[in-house]
Design an enzyme around this catalytic site. Sequence first.
Site: not given
Ligand SMILES: [Mg+2]
Length: 358
Positions: A39, A240, A41
Amino acid sequence: MADATRAARAADAPGAAPRTAPSGSGRALSEVYDTALLDLDGVVYAGGEAIAHAVDSLRAARDGGMRLAYVTNNAARTPETVAEHLTRLGVPADPSEVVTSAQAVARLIAGQVPAGARGLGAGGEGLRVALRERGLSPVDSADDDPAAGGQGYGGPELPWGVLAEASIAVNRGVPWFASNTDLTIPSGRGIAPGNGAAVEVVRIATGHTKDPRVAGKPLPPMHRETILRTGAVRPLVVGDRLDTDIEGAHAGGVDSLLVLTGVTDAARLLAAAPEHRPTFVAADLRGLLAPQPEVVADGDGFRCGGWRAAAGDGGALMLDGGGDALDGLRALCAAAWTAAGTGGGRVSAERALGVLDL
Ligand SMILES: [Mg+2]
């Protein structure tokens, strides 16, 4: 190690018993898995800046033979733009290493309409490029007779009229697709509306009578697109966010690494529902390069590194010991997830987390 990984995979298989502890690994994850599905961001960058240790860790993982692929629900940018951004940050990337939800939804649309059909592209350049890549003709108006309507994040400059065209087309019965339904998107200055919010605008205009087919994480089309494009044999999802990255990995039967550099904090991890529990947890991307300590049962508690955690009678988590704070968190995960999994209900983690400097 192999046993630990086998156990991890069994625990993540659909229908298997819920995961009750993070897994261990005697070797670095970058040696155990052939491809990292990263991922962006909150993992590689935040607000346009590289996250601490991301650049060096990714370079080391790649030098060690791990393939890197970047998997994003953000449909606004093209793979070329994302690859340029990563390269600028010091993470050299090729467009072929980037997979976007625009590509996943374009494949979904192409599978439902005649070859070369027109598709309303209600979003950014990333969506239009992805539609063309699948041989479809992007159009801007409901009056252009589109065979499908695709919605993808268009960024802060998305004109209201674009949502109007999508609403008119969907109300006329044109099949409706969305790259993803993330309601929010982080900006450098706070939380902003994501593509899910734009989808809700169109849904309101249909009187709440219709639902789009959605491609993005955590749903299978995005996972399928990623595996098709990367050819990963032994992938590791790195993210995240529990309800997109980790749930998507769980749905695809793939192991996952949660990093704590984005939206998930320790308290949220301890309260995670079974499908949101990652295989591994690390502070940041240095976790790719390191073995993962085992969590072992110890009487009514769990040990990891120098720490011991247990759930007390009143549901409060207790933590004793010292050493690497992440080991303390791993032991706490085992205590919390086990208590929740055996009907112990929600545990209280506040005091135990206060012991850790996370
Ligand atoms: Mg993310």
